[in-house]
Design a protein around this motif. Structure first.
Motif, PDB file in Angstrom:
ATOM      1  N   ASN A  61       0.837  -1.141  -0.229  1.00 42.77           N
ATOM      2  CA  ASN A  61       0.190  -0.122  -0.134  1.00 42.77           C
ATOM      3  C   ASN A  61       0.701   1.135  -0.039  1.00 42.77           C
ATOM      4  OD1 ASN A  61      -1.254   2.104   0.440  1.00 42.77           O
ATOM      5  ND2 ASN A  61      -2.831   0.980   2.588  1.00 42.77           N
ATOM      6  N   PRO A  62       0.809   2.099  -0.797  1.00 39.55           N
ATOM      7  CA  PRO A  62       1.800   2.935  -1.420  1.00 39.55           C
ATOM      8  C   PRO A  62       1.781   3.959   0.214  1.00 39.55           C
ATOM      9  CG  PRO A  62       0.414   3.328  -3.023  1.00 39.55           C
ATOM     10  CD  PRO A  62      -0.007   1.712  -2.293  1.00 39.55           C
ATOM     11  N   ARG A  63       0.295   4.111   0.289  1.00 42.09           N
ATOM     12  CA  ARG A  63       0.588   5.240   1.833  1.00 42.09           C
ATOM     13  C   ARG A  63       0.736   5.170   2.893  1.00 42.09           C
ATOM     14  NH1 ARG A  63      -2.649   9.232  -0.228  1.00 42.09           N
ATOM     15  NH2 ARG A  63      -3.329   9.408  -1.660  1.00 42.09           N
ATOM     16  N   ALA A  64       0.608   3.113   2.808  1.00 39.41           N
ATOM     17  CA  ALA A  64       0.812   2.890   4.752  1.00 39.41           C
ATOM     18  C   ALA A  64       2.268   3.351   5.447  1.00 39.41           C
ATOM     19  CB  ALA A  64       0.982   1.575   4.622  1.00 39.41           C
ATOM     20  N   ILE A  65       2.595   4.076   6.184  1.00 38.07           N
ATOM     21  CA  ILE A  65       4.053   4.108   6.629  1.00 38.07           C
ATOM     22  C   ILE A  65       4.540   2.803   7.175  1.00 38.07           C
ATOM     23  CG2 ILE A  65       5.460   5.679   7.274  1.00 38.07           C
ATOM     24  CD1 ILE A  65       4.088   7.862   6.129  1.00 38.07           C
ATOM     25  N   SER A  66       4.673   1.748   7.812  1.00 43.58           N
ATOM     26  CA  SER A  66       5.517   0.742   8.933  1.00 43.58           C
ATOM     27  C   SER A  66       5.937   1.730   9.600  1.00 43.58           C
ATOM     28  CB  SER A  66       6.074  -0.254   7.924  1.00 43.58           C
ATOM     29  OG  SER A  66       7.821   0.428   7.589  1.00 43.58           O
ATOM     30  N   ALA A  67       5.605   0.563  11.132  1.00 46.89           N
ATOM     31  CA  ALA A  67       6.688   1.498  12.211  1.00 46.89           C
ATOM     32  C   ALA A  67       7.959   1.748  11.794  1.00 46.89           C
ATOM     33  CB  ALA A  67       5.856   0.190  12.592  1.00 46.89           C
ATOM     34  N   HIS A  68       8.389   0.360  11.718  1.00 46.69           N
ATOM     35  CA  HIS A  68       9.919   0.440  11.137  1.00 46.69           C
ATOM     36  C   HIS A  68      10.680   1.783  10.352  1.00 46.69           C
ATOM     37  CE1 HIS A  68      12.153  -2.612  12.758  1.00 46.69           C
ATOM     38  NE2 HIS A  68      11.902  -3.103  11.656  1.00 46.69           N
ATOM     39  N   LEU A  69       9.196   2.276   9.306  1.00 49.89           N
ATOM     40  CA  LEU A  69       9.604   3.149   8.281  1.00 49.89           C
ATOM     41  C   LEU A  69       9.316   4.454   9.229  1.00 49.89           C
ATOM     42  CD1 LEU A  69      10.499   4.389   5.654  1.00 49.89           C
ATOM     43  CD2 LEU A  69       8.296   4.012   4.932  1.00 49.89           C
ATOM     44  N   ASN A  70       8.512   4.563  10.083  1.00 47.62           N
ATOM     45  CA  ASN A  70       8.042   5.557  10.923  1.00 47.62           C
ATOM     46  C   ASN A  70       8.707   6.313  11.846  1.00 47.62           C
ATOM     47  OD1 ASN A  70       6.515   7.750  12.524  1.00 47.62           O
ATOM     48  ND2 ASN A  70       5.553   6.045  13.154  1.00 47.62           N
ATOM     49  N   TYR A  71       9.578   4.221  12.756  1.00 48.66           N
ATOM     50  CA  TYR A  71      10.956   4.558  13.901  1.00 48.66           C
ATOM     51  C   TYR A  71      12.150   5.279  12.686  1.00 48.66           C
ATOM     52  CZ  TYR A  71       7.895   1.620  16.365  1.00 48.66           C
ATOM     53  OH  TYR A  71       7.197   0.959  17.140  1.00 48.66           O
ATOM     54  N   ALA A  72      12.579   5.167  11.659  1.00 45.53           N
ATOM     55  CA  ALA A  72      13.075   6.035  11.359  1.00 45.53           C
ATOM     56  C   ALA A  72      13.382   7.422  10.744  1.00 45.53           C
ATOM     57  CB  ALA A  72      13.613   4.363   9.556  1.00 45.53           C
ATOM     58  N   VAL A  73      12.019   7.365  10.546  1.00 48.50           N
ATOM     59  CA  VAL A  73      11.715   9.237   9.868  1.00 48.50           C
ATOM     60  C   VAL A  73      11.881   9.750  11.238  1.00 48.50           C
ATOM     61  CG1 VAL A  73      10.248  10.827   9.052  1.00 48.50           C
ATOM     62  CG2 VAL A  73      10.554   8.423   8.096  1.00 48.50           C
ATOM     63  N   GLN A  74      11.582   9.226  12.271  1.00 46.63           N
ATOM     64  CA  GLN A  74      11.274  10.046  13.783  1.00 46.63           C
ATOM     65  C   GLN A  74      12.592   9.983  14.043  1.00 46.63           C
ATOM     66  OE1 GLN A  74       8.932  11.189  15.040  1.00 46.63           O
ATOM     67  NE2 GLN A  74       7.222  10.329  14.384  1.00 46.63           N
ATOM     68  N   LYS A  75      13.470   8.663  14.123  1.00 49.11           N
ATOM     69  CA  LYS A  75      14.575   9.239  14.498  1.00 49.11           C
ATOM     70  C   LYS A  75      16.078   9.668  13.450  1.00 49.11           C
ATOM     71  CE  LYS A  75      18.196   5.766  15.657  1.00 49.11           C
ATOM     72  NZ  LYS A  75      18.949   3.886  15.365  1.00 49.11           N
ATOM     73  N   ARG A  76      15.697   9.848  12.055  1.00 47.99           N
ATOM     74  CA  ARG A  76      16.179  10.729  11.309  1.00 47.99           C
ATOM     75  C   ARG A  76      15.681  12.407  11.680  1.00 47.99           C
ATOM     76  NH1 ARG A  76      14.245  10.729   5.641  1.00 47.99           N
ATOM     77  NH2 ARG A  76      12.905  12.245   6.482  1.00 47.99           N
ATOM     78  N   ASP A  77      15.053  12.228  12.142  1.00 44.76           N
ATOM     79  CA  ASP A  77      14.251  14.505  12.290  1.00 44.76           C
ATOM     80  C   ASP A  77      14.479  14.343  13.906  1.00 44.76           C
ATOM     81  OD1 ASP A  77      14.463  14.061   9.285  1.00 44.76           O
ATOM     82  OD2 ASP A  77      11.799  13.871   9.457  1.00 44.76           O
ATOM     83  N   GLN A  78      14.969  13.690  14.121  1.00 43.34           N
ATOM     84  CA  GLN A  78      15.134  13.628  15.477  1.00 43.34           C
ATOM     85  C   GLN A  78      12.931  14.401  16.878  1.00 43.34           C
ATOM     86  OE1 GLN A  78      17.515  16.435  14.778  1.00 43.34           O
ATOM     87  NE2 GLN A  78      19.128  15.156  14.719  1.00 43.34           N
TER      88      GLN A  78
END
Ligand SMILES: [Zn+2]
Ligand SMILES: [Zn+2]
Length: 271
Positions: free
Chosen positions: A203-220
């Motif tokens: 699903n192109p809209r779905a942001i997996s939990a892993h991806l969400n964590y990765a974005v949060q981590k990179r953007d602090q």
């Protein structure tokens, strides 16, 4: 003694007049944000720099700000119909809607009585929330809480005491740690062992939990919007935004996702 008394009476008059004049001046400085020109982040910092105690600074500022909303407050203080000590009692609950009732009460009742009336009508507002530095590493936190919250706090304290004596500070820390572990994406990011693979999910809209964590981590876990080279400091109400929209072939990958606060996100889409 009589002479001393007369001097005291005269000085109190001057003192009260000075205080109301100070409130007016602070109001003007506040409205034009003049403290910024002098290098202060807030009106509070500025007033503190003048040599006033935190308490006095806080009271002057709250009364001056409330007077913008309820101009009659300042007028009645100026005319000495309401004493400053009574003004402090009603300032946190005063609104344009209830001003008739509370300005009158402040003008008529002695301070003790007024405090009782306010406490009866607004039990949750009686204790001002304050966070005050007592040293570099410690602050004093003061707040009012309901019976219900006190019960919960005691229950956590009982449970936490199993790990050794738990005072209120330790109890609060345990409760906060457990909340953060469960809800803070940054904490989760710390625990998640690998970064999300930069691939498109089904699903192109779905942001997996892993991806969400990765974005949060990179953007602090902070908004990434830049204004005049300075990053927005917002850490609340964060959205994940697609830099290149899905509708234009953008993908749900770490590279194409950034954190934005609600305000800057809306600005981007509708600004
Ligand atoms: Zn967006
Ligand atoms: Zn922002």
């Amino acid at each position: 003694m009589k002479i001393l008394h007369e001097r005291a009476v005269a000085l109190v008059k001057t003192y009260l007049r000075t205080e109301t004049e100070l409130i007016s001046v602070l109001q003007e400085i506040d409205l034009c944000k003049g403290y910024r020109d002098m290098g202060f982040k807030s009106l509070f910092d500025y007033v503190r720099s003048l040599g006033l105690s935190e308490n006095v600074a806080y009271n002057l500022i709250t009364i001056s700000r409330k007077s913008i909303q309820v101009p009659a407050l300042k007028e009645m203080i100026q005319d000495q119909e309401i004493s400053l000590s009574n003004a402090k009692v009603i300032v946190s609950i005063l609104t344009p809607e209830n001003q008739d009732k509370w300005l009158q009460a402040a003008a008529q009742l002695p301070k003790r009585e007024l405090e009782k009336e306010v406490a009866k009508a607004y039990p949750e507002k009686v204790v001002q929330e304050t966070v005050r530095y007592v040293s570099d590493q410690r602050t004093e936190l003061k707040m009012g809480i309901s019976d219900k919250i006190l019960e919960k706090l005691k229950r956590v304290q009982d449970l936490e005491s199993a790990n050794g004596a738990a005072n209120l500070e330790r109890t609060l820390e345990a409760a906060l740690d457990s909340y953060l572990q469960k809800n803070d994406p940054l904490e989760k990011a710390k625990r998640s062992k690998r970064l999300a693979p930069a691939r498109v999910s089904q699903n192109p809209r779905a942001i997996s939990a892993h991806l969400n964590y990765a974005v949060q981590k990179r953007d602090q876990a902070q908004c990434t919007h830049l204004q005049n080279g300075k990053r927005c400091t917002q850490k609340r109400w964060l959205d994940i935004h697609h830099k290149k929209p899905l509708s234009q072939g953008g993908q749900t990958t770490l590279e194409n996702l950034i954190l934005l606060c609600k305000g800057h996100h809306q600005l981007l889409h509708h600004g």
